[in-house]
Motif scaffolding. Structure first.
Motif, PDB file in Angstrom:
ATOM      1  N   ASN A  27      19.395 121.645   2.844  1.00 54.00           N
ATOM      2  CA  ASN A  27      20.291 121.400   3.714  1.00 54.00           C
ATOM      3  C   ASN A  27      21.114 120.207   3.500  1.00 54.00           C
ATOM      4  N   GLY A  28      20.539 119.108   2.937  1.00 50.83           N
ATOM      5  CA  GLY A  28      21.295 117.977   2.520  1.00 50.83           C
ATOM      6  C   GLY A  28      20.591 117.311   1.471  1.00 50.83           C
ATOM      7  N   ALA A  29      21.529 116.400   0.824  1.00 50.86           N
ATOM      8  CA  ALA A  29      21.128 115.724  -0.466  1.00 50.86           C
ATOM      9  C   ALA A  29      21.945 114.647  -0.814  1.00 50.86           C
ATOM     10  N   ALA A  30      21.331 113.590  -1.589  1.00 52.28           N
ATOM     11  CA  ALA A  30      22.063 112.566  -1.918  1.00 52.28           C
ATOM     12  C   ALA A  30      21.984 112.126  -3.407  1.00 52.28           C
ATOM     13  N   VAL A  31      22.907 111.650  -3.943  1.00 57.18           N
ATOM     14  CA  VAL A  31      22.910 111.139  -5.572  1.00 57.18           C
ATOM     15  C   VAL A  31      23.588 110.064  -5.874  1.00 57.18           C
ATOM     16  N   SER A  32      23.100 109.404  -6.769  1.00 62.06           N
ATOM     17  CA  SER A  32      23.836 108.112  -7.147  1.00 62.06           C
ATOM     18  C   SER A  32      23.582 108.076  -8.427  1.00 62.06           C
ATOM     19  N   ILE A  33      24.928 107.507  -9.417  1.00 58.19           N
ATOM     20  CA  ILE A  33      25.220 107.561 -10.582  1.00 58.19           C
ATOM     21  C   ILE A  33      25.467 106.117 -11.123  1.00 58.19           C
ATOM     22  N   VAL A  34      24.692 105.398 -12.214  1.00 58.20           N
ATOM     23  CA  VAL A  34      25.033 104.198 -12.518  1.00 58.20           C
ATOM     24  C   VAL A  34      25.263 104.132 -14.036  1.00 58.20           C
ATOM     25  N   LYS A  35      25.981 103.099 -14.734  1.00 59.09           N
ATOM     26  CA  LYS A  35      26.221 102.892 -15.940  1.00 59.09           C
ATOM     27  C   LYS A  35      26.586 101.462 -15.875  1.00 59.09           C
ATOM     28  N   ASP A  36      26.181 100.695 -16.915  1.00 60.48           N
ATOM     29  CA  ASP A  36      26.403  99.369 -17.336  1.00 60.48           C
ATOM     30  C   ASP A  36      26.606  98.337 -16.104  1.00 60.48           C
ATOM     31  N   GLY A  37      25.667  98.802 -15.158  1.00 64.08           N
ATOM     32  CA  GLY A  37      25.505  97.559 -14.186  1.00 64.08           C
ATOM     33  C   GLY A  37      26.463  98.127 -12.864  1.00 64.08           C
ATOM     34  N   LYS A  38      27.221  99.098 -13.186  1.00 60.45           N
ATOM     35  CA  LYS A  38      28.156  99.619 -12.187  1.00 60.45           C
ATOM     36  C   LYS A  38      27.762 100.928 -11.562  1.00 60.45           C
ATOM     37  N   SER A  69      20.177 102.869  -6.588  1.00 63.31           N
ATOM     38  CA  SER A  69      21.484 102.643  -7.627  1.00 63.31           C
ATOM     39  C   SER A  69      21.352 101.047  -7.700  1.00 63.31           C
ATOM     40  N   ARG A  70      20.664 100.386  -6.870  1.00 66.44           N
ATOM     41  CA  ARG A  70      20.393  98.985  -6.995  1.00 66.44           C
ATOM     42  C   ARG A  70      19.337  98.746  -8.053  1.00 66.44           C
ATOM     43  N   PHE A  71      18.337  99.443  -7.695  1.00 70.27           N
ATOM     44  CA  PHE A  71      16.959  99.258  -8.691  1.00 70.27           C
ATOM     45  C   PHE A  71      17.229  99.661 -10.312  1.00 70.27           C
ATOM     46  N   MET A  72      18.162 101.011 -10.292  1.00 69.84           N
ATOM     47  CA  MET A  72      18.437 101.490 -11.501  1.00 69.84           C
ATOM     48  C   MET A  72      19.443 100.463 -12.300  1.00 69.84           C
ATOM     49  N   ASN A  73      20.156  99.843 -11.749  1.00 67.41           N
ATOM     50  CA  ASN A  73      21.129  98.895 -12.369  1.00 67.41           C
ATOM     51  C   ASN A  73      20.376  97.651 -12.740  1.00 67.41           C
ATOM     52  N   ALA A  74      19.327  97.074 -11.927  1.00 65.41           N
ATOM     53  CA  ALA A  74      18.760  96.029 -12.247  1.00 65.41           C
ATOM     54  C   ALA A  74      17.790  96.305 -13.478  1.00 65.41           C
ATOM     55  N   PHE A  75      17.160  97.764 -13.545  1.00 65.12           N
ATOM     56  CA  PHE A  75      16.341  97.932 -14.739  1.00 65.12           C
ATOM     57  C   PHE A  75      16.929  98.216 -15.910  1.00 65.12           C
ATOM     58  N   LEU A  76      18.259  98.796 -15.881  1.00 61.92           N
ATOM     59  CA  LEU A  76      19.102  98.944 -17.105  1.00 61.92           C
ATOM     60  C   LEU A  76      19.785  97.836 -17.751  1.00 61.92           C
ATOM     61  N   LEU A 108      18.567 106.685 -18.884  1.00 60.80           N
ATOM     62  CA  LEU A 108      18.816 106.650 -20.524  1.00 60.80           C
ATOM     63  C   LEU A 108      18.956 105.311 -20.921  1.00 60.80           C
ATOM     64  N   PRO A 109      17.923 104.557 -21.157  1.00 58.82           N
ATOM     65  CA  PRO A 109      17.876 102.961 -21.334  1.00 58.82           C
ATOM     66  C   PRO A 109      18.909 102.684 -22.316  1.00 58.82           C
ATOM     67  N   ASP A 110      19.037 103.402 -23.498  1.00 61.46           N
ATOM     68  CA  ASP A 110      19.929 103.013 -24.471  1.00 61.46           C
ATOM     69  C   ASP A 110      21.494 103.170 -24.160  1.00 61.46           C
ATOM     70  N   GLN A 111      21.693 104.208 -23.205  1.00 64.90           N
ATOM     71  CA  GLN A 111      23.108 104.195 -22.670  1.00 64.90           C
ATOM     72  C   GLN A 111      23.351 103.237 -21.383  1.00 64.90           C
ATOM     73  N   LYS A 112      22.200 102.604 -21.024  1.00 64.14           N
ATOM     74  CA  LYS A 112      22.205 102.010 -19.743  1.00 64.14           C
ATOM     75  C   LYS A 112      22.972 102.850 -18.396  1.00 64.14           C
ATOM     76  N   THR A 113      22.467 104.032 -18.691  1.00 56.04           N
ATOM     77  CA  THR A 113      22.966 105.139 -17.637  1.00 56.04           C
ATOM     78  C   THR A 113      21.695 105.502 -16.688  1.00 56.04           C
ATOM     79  N   GLY A 114      21.710 105.636 -15.533  1.00 55.91           N
ATOM     80  CA  GLY A 114      20.862 106.416 -14.561  1.00 55.91           C
ATOM     81  C   GLY A 114      21.502 107.171 -13.431  1.00 55.91           C
ATOM     82  N   VAL A 115      20.489 108.094 -13.098  1.00 54.59           N
ATOM     83  CA  VAL A 115      20.866 109.133 -12.074  1.00 54.59           C
ATOM     84  C   VAL A 115      19.720 109.170 -11.062  1.00 54.59           C
ATOM     85  N   PHE A 116      19.887 109.368  -9.793  1.00 53.28           N
ATOM     86  CA  PHE A 116      18.900 109.362  -8.726  1.00 53.28           C
ATOM     87  C   PHE A 116      19.361 110.633  -7.794  1.00 53.28           C
ATOM     88  N   VAL A 117      18.548 111.581  -7.579  1.00 52.41           N
ATOM     89  CA  VAL A 117      18.830 112.629  -6.573  1.00 52.41           C
ATOM     90  C   VAL A 117      17.712 113.080  -5.828  1.00 52.41           C
TER      91      VAL A 117
END
Length: 687
Positions: free
Chosen positions: A79-90, A298-305, A374-383
């Protein structure tokens, strides 16, 4: 609390049988009109003009997501979904799709709508452990008994369980899974404390620590308890003070505060029906109680990456700890990894496209989530979404990886490897049992030079080609890897179930009246190895099976609980299986006659056995009727026709069932014998 993933008609899980969820959820509509990003015809597949080396432009990323979630096949799954994508701290995208609640029509807001992220919580618990390692309050090589207040772990091996083994799920613990006692429907019910829960279910060590991987909820729960002991703070308070608050994760908690509960997306079952609000016991569950939003993630992913720093400058983790959590620490083969400290390998076989990817999925009733980095690419996705099932997350993972990292495909094996001769492969032959899901069997035979014939309940029958030492690949591209003990004998394998190894069972002792070429030798001997039959020099394969014996065999094989209640039948008091018969009756598997008699000692007819098996399937949620195109011999009772069709359709029988001139001869009225019982049980394990 991660679900065991498979796409098959019937799956056998934990103590009982559970079928694949049908995921008939309601409509999923984007909160904004989708932009035009052309996709190929296959649902969730890549865009026609893939980008290179990762997402870059926020508008393009949003358009990619809008196009993905606009697909009818995706809309049908939640019924519903949320997603966030980060790269290089953004943050390149933070999107909500569909509705958080069907009744109110409230749309998903990635900043405000809260979801249960279930086992993705384990990443945060592992982060807390690594913080305490940095502070010198914990050592990765510490014996866990150091933090147990004098409790002695039952461990017959001369090797302790360490903190590192908890992080990599290589403890050797016996399976301990959350159960109905951990779900509370009434907020007034008092939950157990974390310490009470740990002490109540503490498992013994049943395999040499550090030698095998098994997804282990208890190991993560114990990590949280050790965080309490080492830090001197309650687990939930520690997480709030040292991770969530510095990162600005204001909509995240391991407990269920009213303010977040009011924003929690409603949960729905496989049929799209509302799952009532529930609570967890303990209140804070280190392995899976976390609530969060896509924006907070997305806040956690950016800090981790990007070096481990929070926006206020607080160092959440040092680069050394981030590196430790980003590389695989457990692998059955260098190309088939298991876990890092906190993350696991992708569940989509061959889906990394040459990139280094770490993931973590999670499931609780009515919620599914996935984070991949993807730590080498500083990229993260959460769904995350308010339904259960792998469909959305696996499809989004594949679509994203194929769209943004399409330049290289995963290839298993070693260049120039020469497959071994059949005789050399014989060490791989045998029956393997899943460490976590004890009713899941895999049967391996040598098919020829460099090939194995493998069958299990997930992939069915497959022919695997050898592509490296102890490494094979099936016709679908799924790898199977083996682990050899110090003596060169095969000890474990990993195939189809990414969350656990399988242990190779010892060669069965066999029976004097079941030679190797006996038509039922495989199921009889496999079940002997599993302890289904009492040891004896003879099996008596053609001896008839009584109704009580059949119930006993089914209840034992699938760990269904006997009942402590008085028997509902007038004639079972003297049976050694009275409690199991009553348990089966309470489950709806068996009934008596109009005189309230069960007739425990009467030989069970094959059609009666088929009906019990059919009811067992229905108990698990399997609803497909028998195929009406299956024509049966006229001796079949009308009351058993659908059940027999089901058993034939799913192959839940032995070679005694034959077909001639389009008619199946099931021998419905004949008494079931022991070899046929073995065939039924074995085929259920491989269904």
């Amino acid at each position: 609390m991660s679900t065991f993933r498979r796409h098959h008609a019937v799956r056998l899980l934990t103590a009982a049988l559970i079928v694949t969820l049908s995921l008939e959820a309601g409509a999923l509509a984007a909160t904004a009109a989708p932009a035009s990003v052309p996709l190929t015809a296959a649902a969730g597949s890549t865009a026609t003009m893939p980008a290179s080396l990762g997402p870059k432009d926020a508008k393009e990323v949003e358009a990619f997501l809008d196009s993905f979630f606009a697909q009818a096949s995706v809309k049908a799954k939640a019924n519903g979904a949320a997603v966030s994508i980060v790269k290089d701290g953004k943050v390149l995208a933070s999107r909500g799709y569909g509705v958080a609640d069907k009744a109110s029509g409230a749309k998903v807001d990635p900043e405000k709508t809260v979801f249960r992220i279930a086992s993705v919580s384990k990443v945060f618990t592992a982060t807390a452990v690594m913080q305490l390692v940095e502070q010198g309050k914990i050592s990765l090589q510490d014996n866990i008994e150091k933090y147990l207040g004098g409790y002695k772990v039952v461990n017959p091996f001369g090797k302790p369980v360490t903190i590192e083994m908890l992080l990599t799920h290589t403890t050797g613990f016996e399976v301990r899974e959350p159960n109905a006692d951990n779900i509370l429907s009434d907020p007034a019910q008092k939950p157990r404390t974390l310490e009470e829960q740990i002490k109540l279910v503490f498992p013994p060590v049943v395999r040499e620590p550090g030698t095998s991987y098994m997804y282990d909820n208890f190991a993560s729960s114990l990590q949280g308890y050790i965080v309490e002991k080492a830090s001197g703070e309650p687990f939930e308070s520690y997480m709030e003070r040292h991770i969530f608050k510095p990162l600005g994760m204001t909509s995240t908690s391991f407990i269920q505060p009213k303010e977040l509960e009011e924003r929690l997306a409603s949960a729905y079952d496989a049929e799209g029906k509302l799952i009532p609000l529930y609570y967890l016991s303990p209140r804070a569950v280190p392995e899976g109680s976390m609530l969060s939003t896509a924006a907070d993630m997305s806040r956690f992913m950016n800090a981790f990456l990007t070096g481990g720093k929070a926006p206020d400058g607080t160092v959440i983790l040092t680069p050394a700890s981030l590196q430790a959590m980003s590389v695989y620490r457990s692998s059955i083969h260098k190309q088939v990894p298991d876990t890092t400290y906190g993350f696991e390998a992708p569940f989509v076989p061959g889906g990394t496209n040459g990139q280094h990817v770490i993931t973590k999925s999670g499931d609780l009733d009515g919620y599914s989530s996935l984070v991949w980095l993807l730590p080498d690419q500083k990229t993260g996705v959460f769904v995350t979404y308010n339904a259960n099932g792998d469909g959305i997350r696996d499809e989004l993972y594949k679509a994203f990886m194929d769209h943004y990292y399409s330049g290289k495909k995963d290839v298993y094996g070693e260049a120039g490897f020469k497959p071994q001769a059949a005789a050399e492969l014989s060490k791989f032959e045998g029956i393997y049992v899943d460490l976590r899901v004890g009713v899941l069997l895999t049967h391996v035979k040598v098919a020829g030079d460099g090939t194995l014939a493998v069958k299990d309940a997930i992939g069915g029958k497959q022919t695997l080609k050898q592509v490296g030492d102890s490494l094979f690949v099936d016709e679908k591209g799924v790898p199977m890897a083996f682990k050899l003990a110090a003596d060169g004998q095969v000890s474990y394998a990993k195939y189809n179930n990414p969350t656990s190894y399988m242990a190779k069972l010892p060669t069965p002792a066999g029976y004097a009246d079941v030679p190797a070429d006996h038509p039922y030798a495989e199921p009889i001997l496999a079940l002997q190895t599993l302890g289904q039959w009492d040891e004896s020099s003879a099996f008596n394969p053609t001896a008839s099976v009584s109704r009580a014996e059949f119930v006993h065999a089914v209840m034992k094989r699938f760990a269904l609980k006997p009942s402590a209640n008085p028997s509902a039948f007038a004639d079972t008091a003297g049976s050694p299986y009275v409690a199991e018969i009553q348990g089966a009756a309470e489950l709806g598997l068996v009934t008596g006659n109009n005189k309230k008699q069960f007739e425990p000692n009467r030989p069970i007819k094959r059609e009666e056995a088929a009906v019990i098996v059919s009811r067992l399937l229905e108990l698990t949620g399997y609803k497909e009727p028998g195929d009406p195109a299956i024509k049966l011999a006229p001796d079949t009772g009308k009351w058993a026709v659908d059940a027999i069709r089901r058993t034939i359709q799913l192959g839940l029988h032995g070679p005694e069932v034959t077909q001639q001139n389009g008619i199946y001869q099931f021998h419905a009225k004949r008494a079931l014998n022991r070899q046929e019982l073995a065939a039924i049980l074995y085929s259920l394990l491989l269904a």
